[in-house]
Design a protein around this motif. Structure first.
Motif, PDB file in Angstrom:
ATOM      1  N   ASP A 137      -1.503  -4.426  -4.022  1.00 56.48           N
ATOM      2  CA  ASP A 137      -0.533  -4.003  -5.038  1.00 56.48           C
ATOM      3  C   ASP A 137      -1.140  -3.039  -6.067  1.00 56.48           C
ATOM      4  O   ASP A 137      -0.409  -2.518  -6.914  1.00 56.48           O
ATOM      5  N   TRP A 138      -2.472  -2.820  -6.001  1.00 55.71           N
ATOM      6  CA  TRP A 138      -3.137  -2.104  -7.076  1.00 55.71           C
ATOM      7  C   TRP A 138      -3.926  -0.912  -6.552  1.00 55.71           C
ATOM      8  O   TRP A 138      -4.389  -0.894  -5.409  1.00 55.71           O
ATOM      9  N   GLU A 139      -4.114   0.090  -7.432  1.00 56.03           N
ATOM     10  CA  GLU A 139      -4.915   1.263  -7.095  1.00 56.03           C
ATOM     11  C   GLU A 139      -6.394   0.869  -7.014  1.00 56.03           C
ATOM     12  O   GLU A 139      -6.804  -0.184  -7.506  1.00 56.03           O
ATOM     13  N   ASP A 140      -7.202   1.756  -6.416  1.00 60.15           N
ATOM     14  CA  ASP A 140      -8.619   1.453  -6.197  1.00 60.15           C
ATOM     15  C   ASP A 140      -9.348   1.088  -7.489  1.00 60.15           C
ATOM     16  O   ASP A 140     -10.099   0.109  -7.537  1.00 60.15           O
ATOM     17  N   ASP A 141      -9.144   1.883  -8.544  1.00 66.08           N
ATOM     18  CA  ASP A 141      -9.862   1.623  -9.797  1.00 66.08           C
ATOM     19  C   ASP A 141      -9.506   0.264 -10.372  1.00 66.08           C
ATOM     20  O   ASP A 141     -10.385  -0.459 -10.879  1.00 66.08           O
ATOM     21  N   ASP A 142      -8.219  -0.107 -10.292  1.00 65.40           N
ATOM     22  CA  ASP A 142      -7.803  -1.423 -10.784  1.00 65.40           C
ATOM     23  C   ASP A 142      -8.406  -2.531  -9.920  1.00 65.40           C
ATOM     24  O   ASP A 142      -8.826  -3.578 -10.437  1.00 65.40           O
ATOM     25  N   CYS A 143      -8.422  -2.322  -8.609  1.00 60.18           N
ATOM     26  CA  CYS A 143      -9.008  -3.325  -7.708  1.00 60.18           C
ATOM     27  C   CYS A 143     -10.481  -3.547  -8.016  1.00 60.18           C
ATOM     28  O   CYS A 143     -10.957  -4.687  -8.026  1.00 60.18           O
ATOM     29  N   ILE A 144     -11.199  -2.473  -8.277  1.00 61.89           N
ATOM     30  CA  ILE A 144     -12.622  -2.596  -8.607  1.00 61.89           C
ATOM     31  C   ILE A 144     -12.796  -3.356  -9.909  1.00 61.89           C
ATOM     32  O   ILE A 144     -13.685  -4.213 -10.040  1.00 61.89           O
ATOM     33  N   THR A 145     -11.931  -3.087 -10.887  1.00 62.85           N
ATOM     34  CA  THR A 145     -11.975  -3.828 -12.148  1.00 62.85           C
ATOM     35  C   THR A 145     -11.724  -5.320 -11.913  1.00 62.85           C
ATOM     36  O   THR A 145     -12.438  -6.175 -12.453  1.00 62.85           O
ATOM     37  N   ILE A 146     -10.718  -5.638 -11.116  1.00 65.21           N
ATOM     38  CA  ILE A 146     -10.403  -7.036 -10.813  1.00 65.21           C
ATOM     39  C   ILE A 146     -11.573  -7.709 -10.107  1.00 65.21           C
ATOM     40  O   ILE A 146     -11.958  -8.838 -10.439  1.00 65.21           O
ATOM     41  N   PHE A 201      11.832   5.141  -3.677  1.00 63.39           N
ATOM     42  CA  PHE A 201      11.486   6.127  -2.655  1.00 63.39           C
ATOM     43  C   PHE A 201      11.908   7.535  -3.043  1.00 63.39           C
ATOM     44  O   PHE A 201      11.359   8.510  -2.524  1.00 63.39           O
ATOM     45  N   ARG A 202      12.868   7.665  -3.944  1.00 65.46           N
ATOM     46  CA  ARG A 202      13.306   8.998  -4.352  1.00 65.46           C
ATOM     47  C   ARG A 202      12.171   9.749  -5.067  1.00 65.46           C
ATOM     48  O   ARG A 202      12.229  10.969  -5.209  1.00 65.46           O
ATOM     49  N   HIS A 203      11.157   9.006  -5.517  1.00 63.48           N
ATOM     50  CA  HIS A 203      10.061   9.620  -6.264  1.00 63.48           C
ATOM     51  C   HIS A 203       8.808   9.828  -5.417  1.00 63.48           C
ATOM     52  O   HIS A 203       7.750  10.142  -5.966  1.00 63.48           O
ATOM     53  N   LEU A 204       8.920   9.643  -4.106  1.00 62.06           N
ATOM     54  CA  LEU A 204       7.743   9.688  -3.246  1.00 62.06           C
ATOM     55  C   LEU A 204       7.026  11.034  -3.321  1.00 62.06           C
ATOM     56  O   LEU A 204       5.796  11.095  -3.346  1.00 62.06           O
ATOM     57  N   ASP A 205       7.776  12.133  -3.376  1.00 61.50           N
ATOM     58  CA  ASP A 205       7.136  13.448  -3.469  1.00 61.50           C
ATOM     59  C   ASP A 205       6.393  13.601  -4.792  1.00 61.50           C
ATOM     60  O   ASP A 205       5.286  14.149  -4.846  1.00 61.50           O
ATOM     61  N   ALA A 206       6.992  13.076  -5.882  1.00 61.73           N
ATOM     62  CA  ALA A 206       6.346  13.160  -7.199  1.00 61.73           C
ATOM     63  C   ALA A 206       5.094  12.283  -7.247  1.00 61.73           C
ATOM     64  O   ALA A 206       4.111  12.640  -7.907  1.00 61.73           O
ATOM     65  N   VAL A 207       5.126  11.132  -6.559  1.00 54.62           N
ATOM     66  CA  VAL A 207       3.939  10.279  -6.490  1.00 54.62           C
ATOM     67  C   VAL A 207       2.798  11.030  -5.823  1.00 54.62           C
ATOM     68  O   VAL A 207       1.643  10.976  -6.263  1.00 54.62           O
ATOM     69  N   ILE A 208       3.118  11.752  -4.746  1.00 55.94           N
ATOM     70  CA  ILE A 208       2.092  12.509  -4.028  1.00 55.94           C
ATOM     71  C   ILE A 208       1.534  13.646  -4.885  1.00 55.94           C
ATOM     72  O   ILE A 208       0.311  13.845  -4.968  1.00 55.94           O
ATOM     73  N   LEU A 209       2.407  14.375  -5.560  1.00 57.87           N
ATOM     74  CA  LEU A 209       1.975  15.560  -6.307  1.00 57.87           C
ATOM     75  C   LEU A 209       1.452  15.235  -7.702  1.00 57.87           C
ATOM     76  O   LEU A 209       0.526  15.889  -8.194  1.00 57.87           O
ATOM     77  N   ASP A 210       2.035  14.238  -8.370  1.00 60.79           N
ATOM     78  CA  ASP A 210       1.711  13.968  -9.766  1.00 60.79           C
ATOM     79  C   ASP A 210       0.956  12.660  -9.983  1.00 60.79           C
ATOM     80  O   ASP A 210       0.460  12.404 -11.087  1.00 60.79           O
ATOM     81  N   GLY A 211       0.913  11.789  -8.959  1.00 60.91           N
ATOM     82  CA  GLY A 211       0.274  10.490  -9.135  1.00 60.91           C
ATOM     83  C   GLY A 211       1.246   9.471  -9.696  1.00 60.91           C
ATOM     84  O   GLY A 211       2.445   9.705  -9.832  1.00 60.91           O
ATOM     85  N   SER A 258      -0.078   2.137  -4.772  1.00 56.83           N
ATOM     86  CA  SER A 258      -1.262   1.536  -4.175  1.00 56.83           C
ATOM     87  C   SER A 258      -1.262   1.803  -2.680  1.00 56.83           C
ATOM     88  O   SER A 258      -0.573   2.699  -2.211  1.00 56.83           O
ATOM     89  N   LYS A 259      -2.023   1.024  -1.903  1.00 55.03           N
ATOM     90  CA  LYS A 259      -2.109   1.302  -0.469  1.00 55.03           C
ATOM     91  C   LYS A 259      -2.638   0.100   0.298  1.00 55.03           C
ATOM     92  O   LYS A 259      -3.229  -0.823  -0.273  1.00 55.03           O
ATOM     93  N   MET A 260      -2.406   0.127   1.612  1.00 49.48           N
ATOM     94  CA  MET A 260      -3.055  -0.793   2.523  1.00 49.48           C
ATOM     95  C   MET A 260      -4.476  -0.282   2.766  1.00 49.48           C
ATOM     96  O   MET A 260      -4.708   0.922   2.755  1.00 49.48           O
ATOM     97  N   ARG A 261      -5.416  -1.196   3.014  1.00 50.41           N
ATOM     98  CA  ARG A 261      -6.811  -0.769   3.165  1.00 50.41           C
ATOM     99  C   ARG A 261      -7.441  -1.343   4.427  1.00 50.41           C
ATOM    100  O   ARG A 261      -7.125  -2.461   4.846  1.00 50.41           O
ATOM    101  N   THR A 262      -8.353  -0.565   4.987  1.00 46.50           N
ATOM    102  CA  THR A 262      -9.116  -1.023   6.138  1.00 46.50           C
ATOM    103  C   THR A 262     -10.298  -1.858   5.653  1.00 46.50           C
ATOM    104  O   THR A 262     -10.624  -1.874   4.452  1.00 46.50           O
TER     105      THR A 262
END
Length: 350
Positions: free
Chosen positions: A260-269, A133-143, A314-318
């Motif tokens: 557990d995975w980003e959109d691009d990885d999910c599409i690949t799977i 969680f200490r890296h949450l701001d960097a995840v938002i700004l840098d990916g 990654s994220k939760m999805r609707t």
């Protein structure tokens, strides 16, 4: 009894709740280490002093009962941190001592036949992710993701390295979900061969095989994980990488994988799942967290979403987001069949 006026700033109380929310997993972990849930389950209603007296390890702190009282009072309180208390507290009829007993949600913190509990798995997971969680701001700004930034590798590598510790806990979580899922969903009745993608050691697939005696199963996961796979006469273990290829089958099953995975990885799977089905009229059955299209007020899913963003990138999805990914991966339709314990059962159709 003396009465006095009370002046309360609701906004300030809310701020305090936010800044102290992390007490929950630590309080639960301490109670687990002290064997509180098991002791109360075995002996019934007890005081903090009685629990101290029943601990397997010696206690040298004379203030221990008072300190434990404070911890147990926290676990028996209803608040934004604990919307559903684990314990109930009441005064002894013969003294001013507080007595504690288990409430129904605490059953998930009791050890099963494998010596683990669902609650233990969840609370330890949150604590392990704490440093991400200490890296949450960097995840938002840098990916990227906080796990990679903190530990230098993706969380999938961590899971593979700690498989022995995680297998029993994950099996315990599956044992809670699968009976209800199989009661609510019967979409495997017409399937000949089913491949479980990311199936760990096969304990999830065995639940399905036991219900459908004509079904054959392929448990697919990382090679170092499937080497310790469970034994079943109709179960085959295959090691590999789901981002590269998936074994051929009549249908594909994935439970608690895509979030557990980003959109691009999910599409690949999902594309690899489609390839595994070949030209047959197959389907991909995905079991993952159910997220309403409007998340306002749905606090548990907001919490999980931030956890995924921080630790996994990654994220939760609707349902709408899954449908978009399904179309991008080449599926004609994605439909939610049912919802079980906050999980949606979705079919990705060719």
């Amino acid at each position: 009894m003396t009465t006095f006026p009370v002046s309360e700033n609701a906004e300030w109380v809310s701020v305090l709740s936010y800044t102290t929310a992390l007490t929950a997993p630590f309080a639960i972990q301490a109670a687990l280490k002290l064997n509180v849930f098991e002791i109360l389950n075995r002996h019934g209603q007890l005081s903090a002093q009685q629990i101290i007296d029943l601990l397997p390890r010696p206690c040298t702190n004379p203030h221990a009962p008072a300190l434990l009282d404070r911890l147990l009072h926290h676990l028996s309180s209803k608040s934004p941190t604990f919307p559903c208390p684990l314990l109930t507290a009441s005064l002894s009829p013969t003294s001013s001592v507080i007595l504690y007993s288990l409430l129904p949600p605490s059953q998930y913190f009791l050890k099963d036949a494998n010596g683990v509990s669902v609650g233990e798995c969840v609370s330890q997971q949150v604590l392990h992710f704490l440093d991400t969680f200490r890296h949450l701001d960097a995840v938002i700004l840098d990916g990227g993701d906080g796990f990679q930034k903190e530990f230098g590798h993706h969380i999938s590598h961590h899971i593979a390295e700690h498989t022995p510790k995680l297998v029993a806990a994950m099996a315990s979580m599956t044992a809670v979900l699968m009976p209800q899922l199989l009661d609510a969903y019967d979409g495997f009745a017409d399937v000949g061969t089913l491949v479980d993608v990311g199936g760990c050691t096969g304990y999830t697939l065995i639940h399905i095989l036991d219900k459908y005696p004509d079904l054959k199963g392929i448990n697919f996961d990382q090679p170092q994980i499937v080497t310790s796979g469970a034994i079943h006469p109709r179960l085959t273990h295959v090691g590999g990488n789901m981002l590269e290829a998936i074994p051929q089958a009549d249908a594909v099953f994935m439970m608690r994988i895509l979030h557990d995975w980003e959109d691009d990885d999910c599409i690949t799977i999902l594309k690899n799942c489609k390839t595994a089905l070949g030209n047959k009229h197959g389907k991909v059955v995905v079991v993952d967290f159910y997220i309403p299209d409007l998340m306002d007020g749905y606090v548990p899913m907001h919490n999980f979403d931030i956890l995924m963003m921080s630790s996994h990138g990654s994220k939760m999805r609707t349902a709408a987001e899954y449908r978009i990914m399904g179309r991008q991966a080449g599926y004609t339709d994605v439909k939610i069949v049912c919802i079980v314990n906050e999980y949606s059962v979705m079919e990705f159709l060719l």
